[in-house]
Write a protein that holds these residues in place. Structure first.
Motif, PDB file in Angstrom:
ATOM      1  N   SER A  62      -2.687   5.209   7.756  1.00  0.00           N
ATOM      2  CA  SER A  62      -1.860   5.849   6.736  1.00  0.00           C
ATOM      3  C   SER A  62      -1.974   5.124   5.392  1.00  0.00           C
ATOM      4  N   GLN A  63      -2.010   3.783   5.437  1.00  0.00           N
ATOM      5  CA  GLN A  63      -2.137   3.037   4.180  1.00  0.00           C
ATOM      6  C   GLN A  63      -3.523   3.178   3.576  1.00  0.00           C
ATOM      7  N   LYS A  98      -0.623   2.648  11.240  1.00  0.00           N
ATOM      8  CA  LYS A  98      -0.127   2.206   9.935  1.00  0.00           C
ATOM      9  C   LYS A  98      -1.294   1.889   9.011  1.00  0.00           C
ATOM     10  N   THR A 142       0.472  -2.553  -5.500  1.00  0.00           N
ATOM     11  CA  THR A 142       1.839  -2.112  -5.237  1.00  0.00           C
ATOM     12  C   THR A 142       2.671  -2.180  -6.514  1.00  0.00           C
ATOM     13  N   SER A 170       4.159   1.767  -2.689  1.00  0.00           N
ATOM     14  CA  SER A 170       2.725   1.581  -2.481  1.00  0.00           C
ATOM     15  C   SER A 170       1.964   2.879  -2.284  1.00  0.00           C
ATOM     16  N   ASN A 171       2.691   3.981  -2.144  1.00  0.00           N
ATOM     17  CA  ASN A 171       2.029   5.265  -1.906  1.00  0.00           C
ATOM     18  C   ASN A 171       1.594   5.858  -3.240  1.00  0.00           C
ATOM     19  N   ALA A 172       0.277   5.858  -3.469  1.00  0.00           N
ATOM     20  CA  ALA A 172      -0.281   6.411  -4.710  1.00  0.00           C
ATOM     21  C   ALA A 172      -1.030   7.709  -4.447  1.00  0.00           C
ATOM     22  N   THR A 173      -0.633   8.414  -3.378  1.00  0.00           N
ATOM     23  CA  THR A 173      -1.295   9.661  -3.021  1.00  0.00           C
ATOM     24  C   THR A 173      -1.124  10.688  -4.127  1.00  0.00           C
ATOM     25  N   GLN A 198      -4.043  -5.079  -1.973  1.00  0.00           N
ATOM     26  CA  GLN A 198      -3.312  -3.823  -2.106  1.00  0.00           C
ATOM     27  C   GLN A 198      -2.581  -3.778  -3.443  1.00  0.00           C
ATOM     28  N   GLU A 212      -3.321   6.346   1.716  1.00  0.00           N
ATOM     29  CA  GLU A 212      -2.454   6.224   0.539  1.00  0.00           C
ATOM     30  C   GLU A 212      -3.151   5.482  -0.582  1.00  0.00           C
TER      31      GLU A 212
END
Length: 219
Positions: free
Chosen positions: A215-216, A212, A12, A34-37, A10, A219
């Motif tokens: 969602s990841q 989870k 981050t 960590s959210n690169a949306t 991942q 993301e």
């Protein structure tokens, strides 16, 4: 950090403090990003409503003792697409399933590539579904294709050239993202959530692990 979830590989971004300023041997993180949306694209026009279906292989009957290699279920699927006047059918492999007894033992009268061409591509051709987009997505269980994930689209076949003029048959990668009639589709022929669930590390999070992971993944 009160709560965090991460998995191997991942990407981050950490907000951290260098506790040993001279040597840099110890860096203590206090926040994880960590959210690169990407920002959602504004819709300027309402896309046309379409009728779509998705299916997963294999697409044949095996018989009680694994003696059959009939692609009759695929024919029924195509018949149903015609009957329901579908606009899009996303078909995820396997199409030539490695787990079938005859394929596993090599007890067939043609190559794996010929089996895919005659039993899958030619069946689609014979149904002549001109107004329906058919998208073929490979699987790591396809004997005629490379089984390393992620996968490239199926190689060119002779029948593909004939379909390009009608724009009805599409070969995409696994995973894939594509757009039809201004509607974006995302598809993967691999149980990514199961793999993530095995290696996901969570602390201080009460959310369901599968949710989870989902969602990841987005993301």
């Amino acid at each position: 950090i009160e709560s965090v979830s991460c998995f191997p590989g991942q990407v981050t971004l950490l907000s951290a403090v260098n506790k040993t300023r001279m040597t840099g041997d110890s860096i203590v993180a206090h926040k994880v990003f960590s959210n690169a949306t990407l920002p959602t694209k504004e819709v300027t026009s309402q896309p046309r409503a379409i009728r779509a279906a998705i299916s997963y292989g294999p697409y044949f009957n095996t018989g009680e003792k694994g003696e059959s290699l009939s692609y009759e279920p695929l024919t029924k699927l195509l018949d149903k697409a015609l009957e329901d006047d579908l606009d899009v059918v996303v078909m995820v492999g396997p199409f030539v399933d490695l787990s079938h007894p005859k394929i596993k033992s090599g007890d067939i009268d043609s190559t794996y590539e010929d089996l895919f061409r005659t039993e899958v591509v030619n069946r689609i051709k014979n149904h002549d579904i001109e107004n329906c987009h058919i998208v073929l997505v490979p699987s790591t269980r396809d004997a005629h294709h490379t089984n390393i994930f992620p996968q490239a689209p199926f190689p060119e076949v002779q029948e593909k050239i004939k379909y390009q003029s009608k724009r009805t048959l599409h070969f995409v990668s696994n995973p894939a993202q594509f757009s039809i009639e201004n509607i974006i589709f995302g598809v993967v022929g691999h149980d990514t959530l199961m793999d993530m669930n095995k290696v996901l590390s969570m602390r201080g999070i009460t959310q369901n692990r599968i949710l989870k992971c989902a969602s990841q993944l987005l993301e």
